[in-house]
Design an enzyme around this catalytic site. Structure first.
Site, short mmCIF file in Angstrom:
data_model
loop_
_atom_site.label_atom_id
_atom_site.label_comp_id
_atom_site.label_asym_id
_atom_site.label_seq_id
_atom_site.Cartn_x
_atom_site.Cartn_y
_atom_site.Cartn_z
N ARG A 102 -20.95 -69.97 -9.13
CA ARG A 102 -20.77 -70.18 -7.70
C ARG A 102 -21.88 -71.11 -7.23
O ARG A 102 -23.03 -70.99 -7.66
CB ARG A 102 -20.84 -68.85 -6.94
CG ARG A 102 -19.59 -67.99 -7.04
CD ARG A 102 -18.37 -68.61 -6.37
NE ARG A 102 -17.19 -67.79 -6.44
CZ ARG A 102 -16.25 -67.86 -7.39
NH1 ARG A 102 -16.36 -68.75 -8.37
NH2 ARG A 102 -15.20 -67.06 -7.36
N GLU A 145 -18.82 -75.44 -0.35
CA GLU A 145 -17.48 -75.96 -0.69
C GLU A 145 -16.55 -75.96 0.51
O GLU A 145 -16.55 -74.97 1.25
CB GLU A 145 -16.86 -75.09 -1.78
CG GLU A 145 -17.38 -75.40 -3.14
CD GLU A 145 -16.77 -74.51 -4.21
OE1 GLU A 145 -15.60 -74.10 -4.09
OE2 GLU A 145 -17.48 -74.26 -5.20
N HIS A 154 -14.20 -77.41 -8.41
CA HIS A 154 -13.96 -75.98 -8.65
C HIS A 154 -12.64 -75.78 -9.43
O HIS A 154 -11.72 -75.11 -8.94
CB HIS A 154 -13.94 -75.20 -7.33
CG HIS A 154 -14.18 -73.73 -7.51
ND1 HIS A 154 -14.81 -72.95 -6.59
CD2 HIS A 154 -13.85 -72.87 -8.53
CE1 HIS A 154 -14.86 -71.69 -7.01
NE2 HIS A 154 -14.28 -71.62 -8.20
C1 DGY Z 1 -12.95 -67.34 -10.23
O1 DGY Z 1 -12.02 -66.71 -10.74
O2 DGY Z 1 -13.96 -66.77 -9.77
C2 DGY Z 1 -12.81 -68.82 -10.16
O3 DGY Z 1 -13.99 -69.42 -9.71
C3 DGY Z 1 -11.66 -69.21 -9.27
O4 DGY Z 1 -11.93 -68.72 -7.97
#
Ligand code: DGY
Length: 339
Positions: A243, A272, A290
């Protein structure tokens, strides 16, 4: 509750083969646009829904939940669940589920692809050829970083971290890692990947490549900031498919600008879909929108698992991937899932 009274909403398109299962439970509606559904619209839509399928791009807030009193389950089509206020859901008696295990390989593939792309200057090289600058082979043209024999530091040796370690071993890299929790898994991990568990400081100091695989939580927000960049090798390359908020993005920009590290590969961003404008100017930074888990197979598997969770919750049971657990009268937080 009668089938006709159950309302399920999905902020993602659900293919017919999976939608059929949901339609046996009630009325299914979905958002099919290619852009994330605006929250105001989602709140209106959810007013009389019992179940929601959503993704990381939907921010499910306490206010939203209190405006949707019939909501019983939020099945996130994502392993990360930092987009959902789980405490508020628990207080409101709403079950929250995620999709661990089905996206490990796709995500690690992307992390490794970014690692290779930054190390071997792949995006820069592509642009060089396309723009007609190439004059012919030259032995010192676009020299990159060797991978074999180098140290990969994995921050968060959960399922995705392990998938990354498997790839690294295939490329002849040495693996060191951090992970939360006790030491019970360390022996297996150390043996399986010829790896070593170390402190974060040791990992930052000794890694040639650092790949982040921890979830975003109050403890991991800005885990990598000015102090951490100063501990890294000047030749280090940082990869993030976890993240954006795990890195202090402003400090990353400074670290790249000041050449205190050698480059970065980023699939996720702190704000984001906004990307710090300076990041766009660095040729030693490779960016992706992403998409680490974005393969057809993996997306289908994520939706399938989320639907399984949703169905279990609507059936009145505890879904296999519950973040919080239901008991007789209430919902309590379970041990958080490790991505
Ligand atoms: C997750 O599954 O956490 C991916 O980043 C897609 O959101």
């Amino acid at each position: 509750m009668k089938k006709t009274e159950t309302k399920i909403f999905s902020t993602l398109a659900i293919p017919d083969e999976l939608a059929a299962d949901l339609r046996t439970l009630g009325n299914l509606e979905m958002w099919t646009e290619d852009v994330p559904m605006p929250n105001e619209q989602l709140t209106i839509q959810l007013k009389d829904c019992q179940a929601l399928l959503c993704s990381g791009s939907n921010r499910i807030t306490a206010e939203m939940m209190s405006a949707c009193p019939k909501l019983k389950v939020i099945a996130n089509v994502s392993v990360g669940y930092d987009n959902i206020d789980v405490d508020a859901a628990t207080k409101a008696g709403i079950l929250v589920t995620n999709t661990p295990g089905v996206l490990d390989n796709a995500t690690a593939d992307m992390a490794f692809a970014l690692l290779l792309a930054v190390a071997r200057r792949l995006v820069e090289a592509d642009q060089y050829v396309r723009s007609g600058q190439w004059q012919g082979f030259h032995p010192s043209l676009m020299l990159g970083h060797e991978i074999t024999g180098k140290v990969l530091g994995i921050v968060g040796m959960g399922r995705i971290g392990e998938a990354m370690a498997r790839r690294a071993r295939g490329f002849g890299m040495e693996v060191i890692y951090t992970r939360r929790g006790g030491q019970e898994k360390d022996e297996r991990l150390n043996e399986q990947y010829s790896a070593r568990r170390v402190s974060l400081g040791e990992l930052l100091k000794n890694s040639d490549f650092i790949s982040l695989h921890c979830p975003l939580s109050p403890t991991t927000r800005h885990l990598i900031g000015r102090v951490e960049f100063s501990q890294m090798k000047k030749t280090a390359i940082l990869i993030n498919t976890s993240r954006g908020g795990v890195i202090n993005e402003a400090e990353l920009v400074s670290a790249i600008a000041e050449k205190s590290i050698a480059g970065a590969g980023l699939d996720v961003f702190e704000f984001e879909p906004e990307v710090n404008a300076q990041l766009l100017t660095f040729s030693n930074v490779v960016l992706a929108p992403h998409i680490a888990s974005a393969t057809n197979d993996t997306r289908l598997a994520m939706k399938r698992l989320a639907i399984k969770n949703l169905i279990a919750a609507l059936d009145g049971g505890n879904p296999p991937n519950a973040i919080n657990k239901k008991n007789e009268s209430t919902v309590t937080i379970a041990v958080p899932a490790t991505p």
